[in-house]
Design an enzyme around this catalytic site. Structure first.
Site, short mmCIF file in Angstrom:
data_model
loop_
_atom_site.label_atom_id
_atom_site.label_comp_id
_atom_site.label_asym_id
_atom_site.label_seq_id
_atom_site.Cartn_x
_atom_site.Cartn_y
_atom_site.Cartn_z
CE LYS A 113 -4.20 -1.95 1.97
NZ LYS A 113 -3.83 -3.37 1.85
CE LYS A 194 -8.34 -15.18 2.59
NZ LYS A 194 -7.61 -15.38 3.87
CE LYS A 197 -13.82 -8.67 7.11
NZ LYS A 197 -12.57 -9.44 7.21
#
Length: 321
Positions: A113, A194, A197
């Protein structure tokens, strides 16, 4: 007799999904009768990125409610909101005093990031140390981990070992465990990633209504081979569907020749698993004060041990009582 202390953490940055249920919640349920488990909602970790305060609050309460609906027994497994136990942040700073800048800077999330430049919060650099504090605060022996969490667990182990060596026995050195009941669920639209959320169109939320579940599975990526078989390298989408079916129902597909039939079986198995969770969640949301009371009780149960850990750490470091 309970002999093992285990910590399972969840970050309220999105709605819990099928991967969370099969990979983390169900293994937690499987051991809560014979381990001293804690379910931690790590709301402070959500502060590392730009966030909506109201959404974090809502997701924290939602995650606690979903855990209860899925079967977490607060009498055996306290559900703890990280920010409700101030010892987490105190131990965080004390552990920063034995952590090298390079150790924190090479954590994969910070490297990824910060590589693009722009505003990067200091908390993104230091939150792996907070994660170590989350683990060490509760004298945790076992931490369920996936491959993407190994680096953070190793930092916790390193800091515990270093501190014990420099200042005397203070922390339990945690071990990573891969629960037998865990399942790795991939995104149905992108089986190379994967299930997440907050990202991906192939995620199945635990509170998604039946029609959304059906559409998501119907649109799941397959391939042109046309054979229902486990082949992770050449057929990742079909393999993911087979694995979801096995994890939800405990059985292999009955029809080995039709992707349509496989998707229908997966839909039925997922719906059978989620329907009672949705129903119980609807009941619990009628009384949010009850859920908040459970969270307050969870924090109260773990704070004495947390306070003792911080006291040992302060004493070992030379702080005046």
């Amino acid at each position: 007799m309970t002999t093992t202390r285990r910590l399972t953490g969840f970050k309220p940055t999105g709605h819990l999904h099928l991967g969370n249920l099969l990979g983390a919640l169900r293994p937690l349920l499987a051991v809560q009768g014979h381990t001293d488990s804690i379910a931690l909602i790590a709301d402070l970790h959500a502060m590392t990125m730009e966030h909506d305060p109201e959404r974090v609050r809502a997701l924290t309460l939602e995650q606690a409610t979903v855990m209860l609906a899925a079967g977490v027994d607060p009498e055996r497994t306290p559900i703890v909101v990280q920010s409700h136990v101030p010892e987490h942040t105190e131990l965080h700073y004390l552990l920063e005093c034995v952590t090298g800048f390079g150790e924190a800077a090479r954590m994969i999330q910070f490297k990824e990031k910060s590589a693009g430049g722009g505003h990067v919060r200091l908390s993104l650099l230091t939150y792996p140390v907070l994660m170590a504090a989350d683990i060490l605060l509760h004298d945790t022996l076992q931490v369920p981990v996936g491959e993407d969490q190994n680096q953070h667990l190793e930092l916790a182990r390193t800091l515990a070992t270093r501190f014990n060596s420099r200042y005397g026995p203070t922390f339990t050195v945690p071990e990573g465990v891969r629960p037998e009941a865990a399942a790795r669920v991939m995104d149905l639209a992108d089986p190379t990633a994967k299930m997440g959320k907050s990202t991906g169109s192939g995620r199945i939320g635990l509170l998604d209504p039946p029609d959304v579940v059906r559409r998501t599975i119907a649109r799941a990526v397959t391939d042109e081979i046309g054979v229902v078989r486990r082949d992770p390298e050449n057929q990742p989408g079909v393999t993911n569907l087979i694995d979801v079916l096995a994890a939800c129902s405990g059985r292999p597909p009955s029809d080995r020749h039709s992707y349509g039939a496989l998707k229908r079986e997966v839909t039925d198995a997922v719906e059978a698993l989620l329907a009672p969770i949705r129903a119980r969640h609807a009941e619990l949301t009628e009384d949010p004060a009850h859920v908040r009371k459970i969270l307050a009780e969870g924090a109260a149960r773990v704070r004495p041990r947390a306070a003792e850990t911080v006291r040992r750490t302060r004493t070992a470091l030379g702080l005046l009582d």
